[in-house]
Design an enzyme around this catalytic site. Structure first.
Site, mmCIF file in Angstrom:
data_model
loop_
_atom_site.group_PDB
_atom_site.id
_atom_site.type_symbol
_atom_site.label_atom_id
_atom_site.label_comp_id
_atom_site.label_asym_id
_atom_site.label_seq_id
_atom_site.Cartn_x
_atom_site.Cartn_y
_atom_site.Cartn_z
ATOM 1 C CE1 TYR A 38 -4.071 1.984 -0.107
ATOM 2 C CE2 TYR A 38 -3.307 2.889 1.956
ATOM 3 C CZ TYR A 38 -4.042 2.709 1.027
ATOM 4 O OH TYR A 38 -5.380 3.916 0.981
ATOM 5 N NE ARG A 52 -10.845 2.604 -0.268
ATOM 6 C CZ ARG A 52 -11.956 2.178 0.270
ATOM 7 N NH1 ARG A 52 -12.151 1.006 0.951
ATOM 8 N NH2 ARG A 52 -13.241 2.815 0.184
ATOM 9 C CD1 TRP A 110 -11.316 9.051 -0.632
ATOM 10 C CD2 TRP A 110 -10.233 10.320 0.678
ATOM 11 N NE1 TRP A 110 -11.847 8.719 0.465
ATOM 12 C CE2 TRP A 110 -11.384 9.731 1.399
ATOM 13 C CE3 TRP A 110 -9.654 11.302 1.353
ATOM 14 C CZ2 TRP A 110 -11.466 9.821 2.791
ATOM 15 C CZ3 TRP A 110 -9.752 11.694 2.664
ATOM 16 C CH2 TRP A 110 -10.630 10.714 3.294
#
Ligand SMILES: N[C@@H](CCC(=O)N[C@@H](CS)C(=O)NCC(=O)O)C(=O)O
Length: 231
Positions: free
Chosen positions: A40, A46, A136
């Site tokens: 990530y 997330r 976002w």
């Protein structure tokens, strides 16, 4: 089918994976530790619900945080082109909530019964629906600011009230013990508070729940040690 065991705790069956392309007709036991690699960006976002589940379970994993500058080269190498992904001994799972649900099931925090699990999923999806409304990736600063203000001022209070009604006087959102719905509330509300701190002025029971989650020793330790990022 491969049955995989944790060498540190051989009585605990780590997981069972059907490896694509595996033609074996019989089961073969492999006494090995599973290798977990989470990929990530260097942010909570997330990825954080997955990191919470690893922290809570005590399972070791590689927390691979990629730089935005490297993303254009990495993206084409990733199935479905999005992160987070979790690699488990070469098997790749995508979608943050699918990964989190898998880890929650493996570690007893998915809900104790099918009914509890459905309620946990419903709460997670409800929170996620809201978090997904934020633009976002919007490039226009003014457009982004207006949309964020609108969601935080006009939409968040209703959601928080609904969540508080659902929580009622219980200690945890679902059932008698912590589930990943409580973790997801903590993870997402940290982001919401970073955007609008006075959300904490209403719905006191939800913030008590947040403190209860953050007081779990494994969660407290993770929060203390994790890289500090704005989102
Ligand atoms: N529903 C997916 C959303 C995945 C997603 O949109 N990830 C973003 C980061 S939060 C991403 O990979 N952005 C880079 C891109 O789309 O190129 C999940 O929960 O995993």
């Amino acid at each position: 089918m491969l049955l995989l065991y944790d060498l540190d705790d051989p009585l605990r069956l780590g997981t069972t994976l059907n490896h694509p392309g595996n033609n074996m007709l019989h089961s073969e036991k492999i006494f090995t530790m599973l290798n977990y690699k989470l990929t990530y960006f260097n942010m909570r976002g997330r990825g954080e619900i997955i990191r919470y589940l690893f922290a809570y379970s005590g399972i070791k994993y590689e927390d691979n945080r990629i730089e935005w500058a490297d993303w254009p080269n990495i993206k084409p190498t990733i199935p479905f082109g999005k992160v987070p992904i979790l690699e488990i001994d070469g098997v790749i799972i995508h979608q943050s909530l699918a990964i989190a649900r898998y880890l929650a099931k493996e570690n007893g925090v998915a809900g104790k019964t099918p009914l509890e699990q459905a309620l946990v999923d419903a709460i997670v999806d409800t929170i996620d629906d809201f978090m997904s409304m934020f633009p976002w990736a919007e490039k226009d600063h003014d457009v982004k600011k207006r949309a964020f203000n609108d969601l935080l001022t006009n939409v968040a209070p209703g959601l928080l009230q609904d969540l508080e009604n659902f929580l009622g006087n219980k200690n945890w959102l679902v059932g008698e013990s912590v589930t990943w719905a409580d973790f997801y509330w903590d993870v997402c509300s940290t982001t919401l508070l970073s955007l609008k701190s006075d959300l904490e002025d209403s719905n006191p029971k939800l913030w008590v729940l947040k403190r209860r989650v953050q007081a779990l020793p494994a969660v407290a330790a993770w929060i203390q040690q994790r890289p500090k990022t704005s989102l």
